[in-house]
Motif scaffolding. Structure first.
Motif, mmCIF file in Angstrom:
data_model
loop_
_atom_site.group_PDB
_atom_site.id
_atom_site.type_symbol
_atom_site.label_atom_id
_atom_site.label_comp_id
_atom_site.label_asym_id
_atom_site.label_seq_id
_atom_site.Cartn_x
_atom_site.Cartn_y
_atom_site.Cartn_z
ATOM 1 N N GLN A 70 0.876 -1.172 0.000
ATOM 2 C CA GLN A 70 0.000 0.000 0.000
ATOM 3 C C GLN A 70 0.916 1.226 0.000
ATOM 4 N N PRO A 71 1.387 1.623 -1.191
ATOM 5 C CA PRO A 71 2.332 2.740 -1.270
ATOM 6 C C PRO A 71 1.777 4.031 -0.663
ATOM 7 N N PHE A 76 -3.315 -0.037 -3.655
ATOM 8 C CA PHE A 76 -2.735 -1.350 -3.393
ATOM 9 C C PHE A 76 -2.108 -1.920 -4.663
ATOM 10 N N THR A 77 -0.955 -2.552 -4.498
ATOM 11 C CA THR A 77 -0.277 -3.237 -5.595
ATOM 12 C C THR A 77 0.178 -4.589 -5.069
ATOM 13 N N ALA A 78 0.549 -5.480 -5.973
ATOM 14 C CA ALA A 78 1.029 -6.794 -5.537
ATOM 15 C C ALA A 78 2.094 -7.310 -6.497
ATOM 16 N N PHE A 79 2.998 -8.103 -5.929
ATOM 17 C CA PHE A 79 4.119 -8.659 -6.669
ATOM 18 C C PHE A 79 4.393 -10.080 -6.195
ATOM 19 N N SER A 80 5.136 -10.821 -6.996
ATOM 20 C CA SER A 80 5.622 -12.127 -6.559
ATOM 21 C C SER A 80 6.543 -11.897 -5.371
ATOM 22 N N ALA A 81 6.497 -12.781 -4.389
ATOM 23 C CA ALA A 81 7.362 -12.650 -3.213
ATOM 24 C C ALA A 81 8.723 -13.315 -3.413
ATOM 25 N N VAL A 108 7.933 -0.422 -2.894
ATOM 26 C CA VAL A 108 6.554 -0.819 -2.622
ATOM 27 C C VAL A 108 5.612 -0.283 -3.699
ATOM 28 N N GLU A 109 6.081 0.657 -4.505
ATOM 29 C CA GLU A 109 5.250 1.252 -5.557
ATOM 30 C C GLU A 109 5.191 0.395 -6.816
ATOM 31 N N ASP A 110 6.358 -0.068 -7.268
ATOM 32 C CA ASP A 110 6.381 -0.800 -8.537
ATOM 33 C C ASP A 110 7.195 -2.097 -8.496
ATOM 34 N N GLY A 111 7.717 -2.466 -7.341
ATOM 35 C CA GLY A 111 8.476 -3.709 -7.196
ATOM 36 C C GLY A 111 9.884 -3.660 -7.740
ATOM 37 N N SER A 112 10.327 -2.490 -8.198
ATOM 38 C CA SER A 112 11.672 -2.397 -8.762
ATOM 39 C C SER A 112 12.727 -2.595 -7.674
#
Length: 137
Positions: A70-71, A76-81, A108-112
């Motif tokens: 939750q940036p 809300f965004t989600a990524f592979s862990a 937390v915004e884009d997973g970079s």
């Protein structure tokens, strides 16, 4: 059996044990699970991953090998862990996303990747937010 046959047989046994040891070592290098998350990534559409109140603003939460973030309030965004360095399950908190294995950090915004050794972003994961719950899209 001659002494030469005995040496040859022993050499074959030790070579086999050496190959087995190499295979075990390579299997151990494939990454691992830090204990966060669970089995495979959630895949059933509509499955509830978490309530929105569980995900800290500016940070994240790992559920079923998915990092939910939750940036900013209500986004809300989600990524592979799976860390893109060696596949270790990342950890998430109010402070962000970090790999416990080698210290890589992720946005937390884009997973970079924001700090190495990982250089690639975490893979995006499709979610939807409905009725105060984060669900698989």
């Amino acid at each position: 059996m001659s002494a030469r046959d005995l040496r040859t047989s022993r050499r074959i046994v030790f070579q086999g044990l050496g190959a087995l040891g190499v295979a075990a070592a390579l299997a151990g290098c494939g990454g691992g699970d830090s204990g966060s998350g669970g089995g495979g990534a959630a895949s059933e559409s509509g499955a509830v991953l978490a309530s929105t109140s569980e995900v800290p603003v500016g940070g994240g939460l790992v559920v079923d090998n998915v990092v939910i973030t939750q940036p900013t309030e209500g986004e809300f965004t989600a990524f592979s862990a799976a860390c893109t360095h060696q596949g270790t399950t990342v950890e998430a908190s109010a402070d962000g996303i970090v790999c416990p294995n080698h210290g890589s950090t992720f946005s937390v915004e884009d997973g970079s990747a924001t700090q190495g050794p990982a250089t690639a972003a975490l893979a995006a994961f499709e979610i939807e937010v409905r009725d105060g719950q984060v669900r698989v899209a």
